[in-house]
Design an enzyme around this catalytic site. Structure first.
Site, PDB file in Angstrom:
ATOM      1  N   LYS A  61     110.640  15.430  86.002  1.00  0.00           N
ATOM      2  CA  LYS A  61     110.422  16.577  85.131  1.00  0.00           C
ATOM      3  C   LYS A  61     111.390  16.655  83.958  1.00  0.00           C
ATOM      4  CE  LYS A  61     106.937  18.581  87.116  1.00  0.00           C
ATOM      5  NZ  LYS A  61     105.724  18.851  86.379  1.00  0.00           N
TER       6      LYS A  61
HETATM    7  N1  PMP Z   1     106.753  16.029  92.885  1.00  0.00           N
HETATM    8  C1  PMP Z   1     107.767  16.802  92.520  1.00  0.00           C
HETATM    9  C2  PMP Z   1     109.030  16.760  93.319  1.00  0.00           C
HETATM   10  C3  PMP Z   1     107.641  17.649  91.420  1.00  0.00           C
HETATM   11  O1  PMP Z   1     108.658  18.445  91.070  1.00  0.00           O
HETATM   12  C4  PMP Z   1     106.420  17.671  90.710  1.00  0.00           C
HETATM   13  C5  PMP Z   1     106.238  18.629  89.587  1.00  0.00           C
HETATM   14  N2  PMP Z   1     105.942  19.944  90.047  1.00  0.00           N
HETATM   15  C6  PMP Z   1     105.373  16.835  91.126  1.00  0.00           C
HETATM   16  C7  PMP Z   1     105.592  16.019  92.216  1.00  0.00           C
HETATM   17  C8  PMP Z   1     104.031  16.827  90.455  1.00  0.00           C
HETATM   18  O2  PMP Z   1     104.089  16.343  89.150  1.00  0.00           O
HETATM   19  P1  PMP Z   1     103.095  16.919  88.039  1.00  0.00           P
HETATM   20  O3  PMP Z   1     103.404  18.376  87.868  1.00  0.00           O
HETATM   21  O4  PMP Z   1     103.415  16.144  86.814  1.00  0.00           O
HETATM   22  O5  PMP Z   1     101.709  16.717  88.500  1.00  0.00           O
END
Ligand code: PMP
Length: 468
Positions: A42
């Site tokens: 992120k």
């Molecule tokens: N895994 C973790 C640990 C995350 O923090 C996130 C983001 N919320 C995700 C997976 C999913 O990624 P995305 O929001 O880009 O789909």
């Protein structure tokens, strides 16, 4: 000098490492997003969304960045805000791990904790709270990762090109979690564009998540998938998630994800978070179905150090029924009568009326439960086998029936307004002697036994005593 002038130059650019796969199956490489400066995938969107807002004139010096986040987006935003001199206010759901919240505060952000799992329309949920704070704070900007094109845009601009370059264009399959959908949509779209559509994109999804057809009940792997509260009227999916990019979704249960992540740490030296365990479990399945000419890349979003109190804590796993125990001592799960194991645990839906609840409770007499139970408390959850966080409370046939008879409670009142305390719970794999020792200290008549985080039965203290 081989140095950087700012931490912002250390966002992304993460290495890839090979994971072991059975002989004859595809090569599997993991992209280690926890090695980005802020500790997760992120960081990329924290930087990209803020810089896009600066270019759009939405963020001016001294302004406040606001976001609803399960933690990692918060850390990315807080790190970039700190480096650029913005204030940050982050709203997180209460299931967010203590380590994540402490990290946000460590970056100097203000953290607002709100109950998770509220319906979309509830003004108190994290999203509505963040929107309200942004509205009421002059000069603030709501990052809005769920619908901000700069979220998938960050991955189209960085994650996708990095993977293509690192694999020398030999990647055939991408496996990624789907939370906001930013990672899979941006990375997947880039890899499809650059390969003329050859790269296949696979979403790894919690089995209960609605993205892959689950019923949306809560689960234990944080920060990925999509839950849907039974009281939500309109379930809206994020605009950051471009479903057209995804060729296949692989549902993975909590137990599979959590055991995979423990194995990764113990056998391959990679300590990663729950969603990474989930993604690797899916990627291993994908790789096993392909030959050695294929090359699978899996994105590992963050580090296991953020979850030491959960996924790497045996007591936590045991209490929720994720560990079975290694010796052949009697276990709490042995106290659940075999006849009930495969039948749904009797429970009451919190949205049902008192009259409906009484019908459910009375029907339980026919299930042949021990005599104490039909009159004792019954767990209350949504209308399906409840998961531990859904055990909202309990109701007792005797007490509820008496209250109706005496005119204190109307038969058409909602059960959720007449709840007693939630029942305690034990994991099916907990040793019976330890359960009994703990239970002797408490007054509860009945407890719920959990397997894989779900209630499988009700037990009394006597049921446990009989095992010893
Ligand atoms: N895994 C973790 C640990 C995350 O923090 C996130 C983001 N919320 C995700 C997976 C999913 O990624 P995305 O929001 O880009 O789909």
């Amino acid at each position: 000098m081989d140095v950087h002038e700012s931490v912002l130059e250390l966002v992304g650019g993460t290495p890839m490492v090979r994971l072991r796969t059975p002989e004859g199956s595809a090569a599997l490489y993991a992209k280690l997003e926890y090695l980005s400066a802020g500790g997760s995938v992120k960081d990329r969107i924290g930087l990209h969304m803020i810089e896009q807002a600066e270019r759009d004139g939405l963020l001016r010096p001294g302004a406040t960045v606001v976001e609803a986040t399960s933690g990692n987006t918060g850390a990315g935003l807080a790190m970039v805000a700190a480096a650029k001199g913005y204030r940050a206010v982050l709203v997180v759901p209460d299931k967010t791990s203590a380590e994540k919240i402490a990290t946000l505060r460590g970056f100097g952000a203000e953290v607002v904790v709100r109950p998770g799992g509220l319906p979309a329309e509830d003004p108190g949920n994290v999203f509505n709270t963040a929107a309200r704070i942004a509205e009421q704070t002059p000069g603030s900007w709501l990052a809005g990762q769920y619908d901000n094109p700069a979220n998938p845009g960050a991955h189209y601009a960085t994650t996708g090109p990095e993977i293509w370059r690192q694999t020398d264009g030999r990647i055939t399959h991408l496996v990624s979690c789907v939370g906001t959908g930013g990672t899979i949509s941006g990375t997947g779209r880039y890899l499809k564009d650059v390969s003329g559509g050859a790269v296949k994109v696979v979403g790894a999804d919690p089995a209960a998540s609605v993205y892959s057809g689950g019923d949306g009940r809560p689960y234990f792997v944080e920060a990925t998938g999509h839950v849907c509260h039974p009281e939500t009227i309109e379930d809206v999916w994020p605009e950051s998630y471009d479903q057209d990019v995804v060729d296949e979704l692989v549902p993975v249960g909590d137990r599979d994800a959590l055991l995979t992540l423990r194995q990764l740490a113990r056998e391959q030296g990679l300590m990663v978070g729950g969603s990474a365990g989930l993604a690797v479990a899916a990627a291993q399945r994908v790789a096993a179905g392909l030959g050695p000419e294929s090359l699978v890349v899996v994105i590992l979003p963050d580090s296991g150090r953020q979850y030491l109190s959960k996924y790497f804590n045996d007591a936590w796993l045991l209490r929720l029924g994720f560990l079975d125990g290694e010796d052949d001592a009697a276990r709490a799960g042995d106290a659940v009568p075999d006849s009930l194991r495969d039948a749904p645990l009797p429970y009451v839906n919190r949205l049902s009326t008192v009259a409906e609840a009484l019908t459910v409770l009375r029907a339980r007499r026919d299930l042949g439960l021990p005599p104490v139970l039909p009159a004792g408390p019954c767990p209350v959850g949504p209308d399906r086998r409840p998961t531990a966080p859904e055990l909202a409370g309990s109701v007792s046939l005797d007490m509820l029936a008496a209250a109706v008879e005496q005119g204190e409670v109307a038969p058409d009142a909602l059960v959720r307004d007449h709840l007693a305390a939630p029942l305690p719970h034990f994991g099916a794999g907990e040793r019976a002697d330890a359960v009994l020792a703990e239970w002797e200290q408490r007054d509860d008549e009945v407890a719920v036994v959990l397997y894989d985080g779900h209630g499988i039965g009700l037990i009394t203290r006597d049921d446990v005593r009989k095992l010893l």
